[in-house]
Scaffold this motif. Structure first.
Motif, mmCIF file in Angstrom:
data_model
loop_
_atom_site.group_PDB
_atom_site.id
_atom_site.type_symbol
_atom_site.label_atom_id
_atom_site.label_comp_id
_atom_site.label_asym_id
_atom_site.label_seq_id
_atom_site.Cartn_x
_atom_site.Cartn_y
_atom_site.Cartn_z
ATOM 1 N N ALA A 70 35.954 50.290 39.804
ATOM 2 C CA ALA A 70 34.555 50.576 39.444
ATOM 3 C C ALA A 70 34.449 51.804 38.549
ATOM 4 O O ALA A 70 33.505 51.946 37.763
ATOM 5 C CB ALA A 70 33.722 50.764 40.710
ATOM 6 N N HIS A 71 35.441 52.714 38.650
ATOM 7 C CA HIS A 71 35.420 53.945 37.838
ATOM 8 C C HIS A 71 36.459 53.915 36.722
ATOM 9 O O HIS A 71 36.793 54.958 36.158
ATOM 10 C CB HIS A 71 35.641 55.164 38.741
ATOM 11 N N GLN A 102 35.859 48.572 30.482
ATOM 12 C CA GLN A 102 34.704 47.808 30.942
ATOM 13 C C GLN A 102 35.108 46.515 31.661
ATOM 14 O O GLN A 102 34.516 46.140 32.668
ATOM 15 C CB GLN A 102 33.815 47.469 29.744
ATOM 16 N N GLN A 150 36.095 47.466 35.128
ATOM 17 C CA GLN A 150 34.907 47.850 35.920
ATOM 18 C C GLN A 150 34.156 46.628 36.447
ATOM 19 O O GLN A 150 33.585 46.652 37.537
ATOM 20 C CB GLN A 150 33.926 48.650 35.054
#
Length: 354
Positions: free
Chosen positions: A313-314, A318, A321
């Motif tokens: 998620a971090h 992209q 993520q």
């Protein structure tokens, strides 16, 4: 009879275990056609030219180069047929000198096709990137076409042909793993058209352009075993999909900072609920791979999917993520589903419109 002598020399030496290449045999034949009337001047001149050629191309690459050069202006032949074909067409000294001079003129291009940093490309970023891919994909079938296109066409058209070849070969060779010999004929037809001075008809390439449907189906199940070459190929594929998703520039496929993370780990422990057979099948599938910074990848190790989701998620990418947004748990069907969605994107990215 000179030809039979050249053959006898070749056969005798081969029988004694001295390996003569087709280039050695060819050299013997060509030199035997140059009659000096005893002065030695023309033979010395030919020797000088031949040595220049070897300096440029390096002797171990010479047989390949001569064949690719021959196929720029003749119907495609295999290595074993080269000597016969040359002997049929070249039968006097003036033809020998023209042949060696023409090869010399093409030798720079041949060597430049093996080196993205060659001065010939004039630091053109699109061309150097595509020459790099030509070598990464291990493509040699397009050499004759690229050599004659560079030599006889405006640079912009050469660039277009090179770009088309990369897209076609990515679909044909890299993803669909089809027989590379079948595409050589189409490249040869185009090369012949250019060498005869016609305007090249690029729609000929349509014959070897894999359909969207076949490409998507192959991409959706594709896996890459973990070799250093494949690591760069996978980095290129994930990087292209990333740069389109994030509208960013292409990442460097040589930079190990952009590491390849296996979501289902290569050596998972028992908290990953997969049997060994399934692990072998799934671990190197494109749908199980994502981009992650090297340090993040190291610290994750064999962590479970819950832990990985937080890290993804971090992530700096992209496409990485978005994994936890779409997949709450990581199963065989998650891998299939993610890879199918990658395949649909790939079909739009690696596309040619004829």
């Amino acid at each position: 009879d000179l030809e039979m002598n050249a053959f006898r020399v070749f056969e005798t030496l081969n029988a004694r275990g001295v390996q003569l290449s087709s280039a050695d045999l060819l050299k013997n034949y060509l030199f035997s056609l140059v009659d000096d009337g005893g002065s030695g001047v023309r033979l010395a001149s030919l020797e000088h030219k031949w040595n220049q050629l070897i300096d440029n191309v390096k002797s171990e690459k010479l047989p390949d180069f001569i064949r690719y050069f021959w196929n720029t202006r003749n119907k495609n032949i295999r290595s074993a047929e080269l000597f016969k074909a040359v002997r049929k067409q070249i039968s006097d000294a003036s033809q020998v000198f023209r042949f060696v001079d023409d090869m010399m003129a093409y030798s720079d291009i041949y060597m430049a096709l093996k080196d993205p940093h060659d001065a010939l490309w004039n630091h053109d970023r699109e061309v150097t990137g595509n020459i790099e891919l030509l070598n990464l994909f291990g493509l040699r079938q397009p050499y004759s076409l690229l050599m004659v296109a560079y030599k006889q066409q405006p640079f912009d058209l050469f660039k277009r042909i090179l770009k088309s070849i990369i897209i076609i070969s990515f679909r044909y060779n890299v993803i669909c793993s089809k027989n590379p010999n079948d595409i050589e004929k189409v490249f040869n037809d185009l090369a012949l058209a250019i060498s005869k001075g016609s305007q090249p008809d690029l729609s000929l390439l349509n014959k070897i352009y894999i359909s969207d449907n076949e490409f998507e189906n192959s991409f959706a199940i594709k896996s890459f075993s973990a070799t250093s070459r494949n690591t760069k190929v996978v980095r290129y594929i994930l990087g292209k999909i990333e740069s389109q998703a994030a509208r960013s520039s292409m990442l460097d496929i040589h930079d190990d900072e952009n590491s390849i993370e296996h979501i289902l780990p290569q050596n998972p422990d028992c908290q990953w609920n997969f049997d060994e057979y399934k692990i072998d099948q799934l671990v190197n599938r494109l749908g199980n791979l994502c981009l992650l910074k090297k340090s993040a990848n190291k610290s994750l190790g064999n962590a479970d999917y819950e832990t990985k989701k937080t890290m993804y998620a971090h992530a700096n990418y992209q496409t990485t993520q978005s994994i936890p947004e779409h997949y709450n748990e990581w199963t065989e069907s998650s891998i299939n589903s993610r890879q199918l969605s990658m395949a649909k994107k790939a079909t739009a990215i690696w596309r040619l419109n004829f």
